[in-house]
Design an enzyme around this catalytic site. Structure first.
Site, short mmCIF file in Angstrom:
data_model
loop_
_atom_site.label_atom_id
_atom_site.label_comp_id
_atom_site.label_asym_id
_atom_site.label_seq_id
_atom_site.Cartn_x
_atom_site.Cartn_y
_atom_site.Cartn_z
N HIS A 29 1.09 1.37 -5.72
CA HIS A 29 -0.04 0.91 -5.99
C HIS A 29 -1.02 1.80 -6.42
CE1 HIS A 29 -3.86 -1.36 -4.62
NE2 HIS A 29 -4.23 -0.26 -3.86
N HIS A 66 -7.24 6.97 -2.93
CA HIS A 66 -7.99 6.06 -2.26
C HIS A 66 -7.19 5.27 -1.20
CE1 HIS A 66 -5.48 3.07 -4.43
NE2 HIS A 66 -6.24 2.06 -3.65
N ASP A 67 -5.96 5.32 -1.15
CA ASP A 67 -5.13 4.68 0.10
C ASP A 67 -4.28 5.43 0.59
OD1 ASP A 67 -6.48 2.18 0.32
OD2 ASP A 67 -4.90 0.99 -1.06
N ASP A 76 -9.03 -1.24 -8.03
CA ASP A 76 -8.21 -1.55 -6.91
C ASP A 76 -7.64 -3.11 -6.59
OD1 ASP A 76 -7.06 -0.96 -4.30
OD2 ASP A 76 -9.09 -1.23 -3.13
N HIS A 109 0.72 -1.23 -0.01
CA HIS A 109 0.08 0.12 -0.11
C HIS A 109 1.03 1.34 -0.08
CE1 HIS A 109 -3.13 -2.98 1.43
NE2 HIS A 109 -3.83 -2.17 0.54
#
Length: 761
Positions: free
Chosen positions: A540, A576-577, A705, A536
């Site tokens: 990514h 998103h992360d 994802d 992560h």
């Protein structure tokens, strides 16, 4: 073959053409005449007519020829070859008498010699008989010597078809076969329609049939009785010409039309206005009927009045509102049973006359507020009452499932099937929350999220070094290698790839922000990804951004989404992360981390990613890509980004997938099966509805994802190794802290291969 000749008297048997010409046939086998059969047997052919099964008996053929000749003999032989029953009449009188007795399917009349009888007059006489409307009548005419004559006189007289004389048995046989599988089969189905119309005429429910242009074509006697109209007052009128009740919700008619024009059934409560001006609440079911070309050709409306002693106007208004809301999504109805009475499917108050309320407080207490699931359960309960025992037992099981709180939660197989995969995937799909007592491990202490020092010298898209630009030459391909970009950019692939993708989609133009602001924003977002994470990290994020851009270029996705949706998807993929700690939600909740406490153990990481992304974006104008947006547009964009980031939480995975399948996949598949694949309006209606656009965006980022297993094999293997390494780091921390991420199972050592098979975050 047995040929029956009629001469106006009682029928009598006569020799067939085989017997009268036996010597000729035996002497000339090249004629190809059939061998005489000792007897014929009646045959029945099954014909499917929609849901109705029909049986076609042996066809009855009547030949009307004044004299026997080669043409009449050719049809006689053809009838034997086709196993049809054949009768021959020499005069118009005997033909009528014979037809009255046997009701022939096919009548072939000699139209070549007017001196014997008037063939057209005979045809008109046969058509005058009431039951002859389904009889196929063929005129045998002379071969034209010069110009082809018009067939209109024959059609006017009542003939269905013209046969140019040809005594060949093969030609006659082919003609009979075409008649059997064409006009005769069609007439068989038309005869069956009489039974259907009889059932409709006797129905106690009001039935109305309209054309695709909503012109009234039929109403049954029950409709006339209920509405007070005469048949002739409605037929041929457009629905818009029929007075409408003002008691319906203002947008109800638009909702109904938008549903049925997509080929979906609508069912609910609708007020209709009788001829005398009274408004009557009715339970209405409108079903589109697909016809020629796969298009909607008719609409069938079945109306059932609601009983006044059980329904008050207020309750009908509420049911109408519920019906309108339920049908906005245009779900397919269960067609195994007829329409259910609304009384049996919703919980209502008792008799209005004995329960009149005079105070506002009493009226509030009398209101019934039901969730959609309650209405579903009530419908199933009502259906159980009239169902066979096995069906009722199955519905009991359905009710048990519906009463649970985890309708969309996955149910994995037993651990005996694959214990390692079940453990690992189960840990991802459940929140794994376990309440701890004492010694909670506090994970990830608060740390400031600062701006990176290199923001003062941002790169531009034109200033990207050639070696980095070369690695991004194929960024529009699915085989794009993000690891090569990662190495070339010293673990900063997100900024460079983001610059190129955002430029390709015109994000700066949409947001109204300078390119320098976008560059600063990408850099600050990438700086808040943890490069120490094996999986992560910003690589990514770059991989998910690339997959999102790839999906956005697909035709079906472009049909569904607007520019604001595309921008929201690209931004959501980028953030998103952000600030992911390399640990799962289950770990954070069980460890009692500050993030878990802050977000109440619910979508902890996803909530943090979305919140932090907006915090660091709006903190400094240098990287605030939203600062020039209009307020309402910003709120819409912000909501879409948050919704997409939250959709990446795996505990909601099956809920999102099931909604997507039921709202988009199944309606599109049904449209293709019904032959409406080319109906762009119907496809667009499904893809562009507000609810479905949200589902498309959620599914898009979810697929992006977890898309790395679908990348080329060498990339897939690299990602698998990274997620395994990150998961092992969590396991080692669990062992050190004596915390089980699944909240119940024993910690065990797993191999890399086991985690490859079971982990996907």
């Amino acid at each position: 073959m047995r040929v029956v000749y009629h001469s106006g008297k009682d029928s009598e048997d006569s020799h067939s053409p085989q017997q009268t010409n036996a010597n000729q046939q035996q002497g000339n086998p090249s004629l190809g005449l059939p061998i005489k059969s000792s007897s014929y047997k009646a045959t029945f052919t099954e014909v499917q007519f929609g849901p109705m099964r029909l049986y076609e008996d042996q066809l009855q053929v009547l030949l009307v020829f004044a004299k026997e000749d080669s043409q009449s003999s050719g049809f006689c032989w053809a009838c034997e070859k086709a196993d049809f029953s054949c009768s021959v009449a020499r005069t118009p009188e005997s033909a009528l008498e014979c037809h009255l007795q046997k009701h022939h399917d096919i009548i072939i009349i000699d139209h070549r010699h007017s001196r014997y009888f008037d063939a057209e007059a005979l045809c008109r006489s046969i058509r005058a008989v009431s039951f002859s409307e389904n009889t196929v009548i063929v005129a045998v005419v002379k071969r034209p010597e010069r110009e082809e004559s018009s067939v209109m006189p024959l059609i006017t007289a009542g003939f269905n078809r013209r046969y140019v004389e040809n005594p060949s048995v093969a030609a006659c046989y082919n003609e009979l076969l075409q008649l059997q599988h064409g006009e005769v089969r069609a007439q068989l189905k038309l005869r069956a329609c009489n039974a259907i119309f009889t059932a409709v005429e006797q129905s106690q429910e009001a039935i109305e049939i309209t054309s695709e242009d909503q012109v009234i074509q039929y109403v049954n006697p029950a409709y006339e009785s209920i509405m007070g109209y005469q048949h002739g007052e409605l037929i041929g009128k457009e629905l818009l010409e029929v007075p409408k009740s003002e008691k319906n919700k203002p947008d109800l008619l638009d909702s109904i039309n938008s549903c049925i024009q997509m080929g979906k059934e609508w069912q609910g409560v609708y007020y209709t206005m009788k001829k005398n001006g009274d408004s009557v609440p009715q339970s209405v079911k409108i079903t589109p009927v697909i016809g020629q070309g796969g298009k909607i050709r008719h609409y069938v409306s079945v109306n059932r009045p609601l009983n006044d002693n059980n329904k008050t106007d207020k309750s009908c208004d509420r049911v109408q509102a519920e019906s309108q809301t339920d049908n906005q999504s245009c779900k397919h109805k269960d067609r195994r049973k007829g329409s259910l009475d609304v009384r049996s499917t919703t919980s209502r108050g008792s008799d209005g006359s004995s329960q009149r309320r005079h105070s506002s407080m009493a009226r509030i207490h009398s209101m019934t507020i039901e969730a959609p699931i309650t209405k579903v359960i009530n419908i199933i309960n009502a259906a159980q009452e009239s169902s066979p025992v096995p069906v009722a037992e199955a519905l009991d099981r359905v009710l048990e499932i519906l009463r649970t709180t985890e309708l969309y939660s996955p149910q994995l197989g037993t651990k005996d099937e694959d214990p390692h995969t079940s453990d690992l995937v189960g840990g991802l799909m459940t929140d794994g929350l376990r309440r701890l007592s004492g010694n909670e491990y506090i994970f990830a202490a608060n740390k400031p999220h600062h701006l990176p020092s290199h923001l003062s010298t941002p790169l531009s898209l034109g200033d990207i070094p050639p070696r980095i630009a070369q690695t991004m030459e194929n960024e529009e391909s699915w085989d794009f290698d993000v690891f090569t970009l990662e190495a070339a950019t010293m673990k900063r692939p997100l900024t460079y790839l983001g610059l190129k993708i955002f430029s390709r989609f015109g994000v700066c133009e949409f947001l109204g922000c300078p390119e320098a602001t976008l560059r600063s924003w990408l850099q600050v977002i990438e700086a808040n990804y943890h490069s120490s994470n094996s999986y992560h990290n910003s690589s990514h994020a770059a991989d998910v951004l690339h997959a999102t851009a790839y999906f956005l270029c697909k035709e079906r996705v472009k049909q569904s989404l607007d520019p604001i949706d595309e921008v929201a998807a690209l931004i959501a993929a980028t953030v998103h992360d952000v600030d992911h700690p390399g640990r799962t939600n289950s770990f954070l909740c069980n460890a009692g981390s500050e993030l878990a406490v802050l977000y109440n153990d619910t979508a902890v990481l996803e909530s943090h990613h979305a919140a932090l992304a907006f915090q660091i974006t709006t903190r400094d104008d240098k990287c605030n890509i939203f600062k020039n947006m209009e307020r309402n547009e910003y709120r819409t964009l912000r909501q879409a980004i948050i919704d997409m980031v939250l959709a990446t939480e795996m505990t909601k995975h099956f809920e999102h997938v099931n909604k997507f399948v039921n709202s988009i996949n199944k309606p599109l598949a049904a449209l293709e099966e019904s032959g409406g694949n080319g109906d762009e309006d119907s496809v667009k209606g499904i893809l562009t509805s507000p609810e479905n656009r949200i589902l498309v965006k959620r599914m898009l980022i979810k697929c992006a994802d977890i898309s790395n297993p679908c990348r080329p094999l060498e990339l897939c293997i690299e990602w698998a190794g990274r997620i395994s390494e990150e998961y092992f780091a969590q396991v080692m921390q669990l062992q050190a802290c004596s915390v089980d991420s699944r909240g119940g199972g024993q910690i065990r050592h797993a191999t890399v291969e086991e985690i490859h098979n079971g982990v996907c975050m």
